[in-house]
Design a protein around this motif. Structure first.
Motif, PDB file in Angstrom:
ATOM      1  N   UNK A  29       0.817  -1.226   0.000  1.00 46.39           N
ATOM      2  CA  UNK A  29       0.000   0.000   0.000  1.00 46.39           C
ATOM      3  C   UNK A  29       0.846   1.269   0.000  1.00 46.39           C
ATOM      4  N   UNK A  30       0.433   2.232  -0.812  1.00 47.94           N
ATOM      5  CA  UNK A  30       1.096   3.530  -0.948  1.00 47.94           C
ATOM      6  C   UNK A  30       2.586   3.375  -1.279  1.00 47.94           C
ATOM      7  N   UNK A  31       2.878   2.357  -2.061  1.00 45.83           N
ATOM      8  CA  UNK A  31       4.258   2.095  -2.453  1.00 45.83           C
ATOM      9  C   UNK A  31       4.413   2.481  -3.913  1.00 45.83           C
ATOM     10  N   UNK A  32       4.709   3.752  -4.159  1.00 47.66           N
ATOM     11  CA  UNK A  32       4.949   4.196  -5.516  1.00 47.66           C
ATOM     12  C   UNK A  32       6.277   3.698  -6.039  1.00 47.66           C
ATOM     13  N   UNK A  33       6.662   4.182  -7.185  1.00 50.02           N
ATOM     14  CA  UNK A  33       7.862   3.676  -7.841  1.00 50.02           C
ATOM     15  C   UNK A  33       9.113   3.866  -6.989  1.00 50.02           C
ATOM     16  N   UNK A  36       8.923   1.812  -3.633  1.00 54.16           N
ATOM     17  CA  UNK A  36       9.072   0.380  -3.903  1.00 54.16           C
ATOM     18  C   UNK A  36      10.505   0.044  -4.291  1.00 54.16           C
ATOM     19  N   UNK A  37      11.107   0.913  -5.092  1.00 50.92           N
ATOM     20  CA  UNK A  37      12.493   0.675  -5.510  1.00 50.92           C
ATOM     21  C   UNK A  37      13.433   0.716  -4.315  1.00 50.92           C
ATOM     22  N   UNK A  38      13.231   1.656  -3.403  1.00 50.26           N
ATOM     23  CA  UNK A  38      14.096   1.734  -2.218  1.00 50.26           C
ATOM     24  C   UNK A  38      13.955   0.496  -1.349  1.00 50.26           C
ATOM     25  N   UNK A  39      12.729   0.046  -1.126  1.00 50.65           N
ATOM     26  CA  UNK A  39      12.525  -1.158  -0.317  1.00 50.65           C
ATOM     27  C   UNK A  39      13.203  -2.359  -0.951  1.00 50.65           C
ATOM     28  N   UNK A  40      12.992  -2.529  -2.238  1.00 54.70           N
ATOM     29  CA  UNK A  40      13.592  -3.655  -2.950  1.00 54.70           C
ATOM     30  C   UNK A  40      15.114  -3.577  -2.895  1.00 54.70           C
ATOM     31  N   UNK A  42      15.616   3.371   7.233  1.00 56.17           N
ATOM     32  CA  UNK A  42      14.971   4.556   6.682  1.00 56.17           C
ATOM     33  C   UNK A  42      13.938   4.169   5.626  1.00 56.17           C
ATOM     34  N   UNK A  43      14.285   3.204   4.771  1.00 56.87           N
ATOM     35  CA  UNK A  43      13.357   2.785   3.722  1.00 56.87           C
ATOM     36  C   UNK A  43      12.124   2.104   4.307  1.00 56.87           C
ATOM     37  N   UNK A  78       4.982  -5.037   9.555  1.00 52.18           N
ATOM     38  CA  UNK A  78       4.998  -5.114   8.098  1.00 52.18           C
ATOM     39  C   UNK A  78       6.101  -6.047   7.596  1.00 52.18           C
ATOM     40  N   UNK A  79       7.239  -6.087   8.286  1.00 51.70           N
ATOM     41  CA  UNK A  79       8.353  -6.906   7.812  1.00 51.70           C
ATOM     42  C   UNK A  79       8.024  -8.398   7.850  1.00 51.70           C
ATOM     43  N   UNK A  80       7.162  -8.815   8.768  1.00 56.51           N
ATOM     44  CA  UNK A  80       6.709 -10.216   8.744  1.00 56.51           C
ATOM     45  C   UNK A  80       6.005 -10.516   7.424  1.00 56.51           C
ATOM     46  N   UNK A  81       5.171  -9.590   6.988  1.00 52.12           N
ATOM     47  CA  UNK A  81       4.414  -9.775   5.745  1.00 52.12           C
ATOM     48  C   UNK A  81       5.337  -9.655   4.541  1.00 52.12           C
ATOM     49  N   UNK A  82       6.187  -8.621   4.546  1.00 49.53           N
ATOM     50  CA  UNK A  82       7.097  -8.419   3.417  1.00 49.53           C
ATOM     51  C   UNK A  82       8.037  -9.613   3.269  1.00 49.53           C
TER      52      UNK A  82
END
Length: 414
Positions: A281-285, A288-292, A339-340, A380-384
């Motif tokens: 949710x609310x993960x724009x480009x 999402x790129x930073x998380x990945x 931070x991400x 959230x990290x459990x889900x991710x």
């Protein structure tokens, strides 16, 4: 050749490399912890080749080092060696194993790294590198983040300059580095030029540049006339030159931020894990790129969600001694990853009811905003982690805690 040096009876050896800018100190030890060879190699192609040649001669398979990137790590991995990263903070603490002084010395640190690999191998995790696509995406995201910080710094410098040169522009529009603010400053750089404006002339100029803000031109003009006057005359013209210099700097930074954002979009589109992170949710480009990029694609690095959460710094550090138990903020973490993750978690509460409830419950328990965001990030990290390890996108319909909450709300509404 001694009996210990025969191919079938060679003693196990490990090595430590104290990484530096120009030269690397290396120490090779045997299975008893005695130094076999100490040497220094230069940070060149010839130096790294010499490093691998000497390590081959001694049969070294495992190497301890303080950082997990750079040409020296690439050279060691390309030679088929196991690289074990021991952070500098740990090396600093480990020095006291060998003496009370704990002084910093490159040759000694190389020995500490090698001996730690020998004695604490079971506690160390071999370095697993991400794929080239992920590494490239990480560098793009971090470069963009650095440029954003430079833009903020330059904008703050411009704001401080305008306090004397042209105070009326500082709060005229919402953001000083917004396109309309920069265009206004490029056209009206001094108090003399601003004095020329009337409500009608301001409205005409705003229309010519396609301004679509909600503020009425008359209100904007009132803000200009009610603000403190800036410098005029020759002094104002001199300060206008400084204003233009800051504008050029900010505009150049913004242009490069946009260029990097375009590259990030292309890199994310081609990445095989993009659907996992863009589905959040609310993960724009960019988010999402930073998380990945910060989590990576080396699945073996995080065997459990707890290992990912610890590195991300969203779980506290607990210390116990006797009856005393202290739960404190975790400092030794990957700050880029934290931070991400926290950036994503903090914004997810605005569109995900489950995230909003977790955050609100944390606030109601008396936690401040950053602490509440870390609590939400841990959940959230459990889900991710589950989506990441299985290669599946996040599906709200399969999120049981979210569905229970939605069903409860529907029941109460009914």
């Amino acid at each position: 050749m001694s009996v210990h040096d025969t191919p079938g009876n060679r003693r196990a050896v490990t090595a430590g490399v104290d990484w530096a800018k120009d030269n690397h100190a290396v120490c090779i030890i045997d299975s008893d912890g005695d130094p076999v060879e100490r040497f220094t190699v230069t940070h060149t192609k010839a130096g790294l080749t010499r490093l691998n040649t000497i390590l081959d001669r001694h049969g070294v398979d495992e190497v301890g080092i303080e950082r997990g990137d750079g040409p020296i790590v690439d050279a060691l991995l390309a030679a088929g060696r196991t690289v074990l990263v021991i952070p500098p903070s740990q090396v600093k603490a480990l020095r006291r194993r060998y003496g009370s002084a704990g002084n910093k010395d490159d040759r000694f640190d190389a020995y500490v790294l090698a001996d730690t690999v020998r004695t604490d191998r079971r506690r160390l995790t071999p370095l697993l590198l991400d794929g080239e696509a992920t590494i490239a995406l990480r560098k793009l995201c971090r470069a963009r983040k650095d440029l954003v910080a430079h833009r903020v710094a330059a904008t703050n410098q411009l704001r401080a300059h305008l306090q004397t040169a042209l105070p009326a522009v500082i709060d005229l529009f919402r953001d000083l580095d917004s396109p309309i603010s920069l265009r206004f400053l490029a056209r009206f750089t001094s108090q003399d030029t601003i004095d020329w404006l009337s409500p009608k002339r301001l409205a005409a100029w705003l229309s010519s540049v396609g301004y679509c803000g909600r503020a009425d031109p008359a209100i904007l003009h009132a803000r200009i006339t009610s603000a403190a006057r800036g410098a005029d005359g020759d002094h104002g013209q001199a300060l206008a030159g400084i204003t233009r210099a800051y504008l050029a700097t900010i505009q150049a930074i913004i242009t490069q931020i946009e260029a990097l954002a375009h590259q990030i979009t292309e890199a994310l589109t081609q990445h095989p894990d993009r659907q996992i992170f863009t589905s959040l949710p609310r993960c724009g480009t960019i988010r999402a790129a930073r998380l990945l990029a910060e989590i990576g694609d080396a699945r073996g690095r995080f065997p459990t969600p707890a290992s990912l959460a610890c590195l991300a710094g969203v779980v506290p550090s607990t210390r116990e001694s006797g009856k005393a138990r202290i739960v404190a903020f975790r400092w030794a973490v990957d700050k880029q990853l934290r931070d991400a993750v926290c950036d994503f978690a903090g914004d997810s509460r605005h569109s995900n009811p489950w995230a909003a409830e977790l955050y609100n419950r944390a606030r109601n328990r008396g936690h401040d905003h950053p602490h509440s965001v870390r609590i939400l990030a841990r959940a959230w990290l459990d889900i991710i982690w589950k989506c990441w390890t299985t290669g599946t996108a996040y599906d709200p319909a399969q999120h049981r805690a979210l569905q229970r909450l939605l069903n409860q709300d529907q029941t109460v509404a009914g």
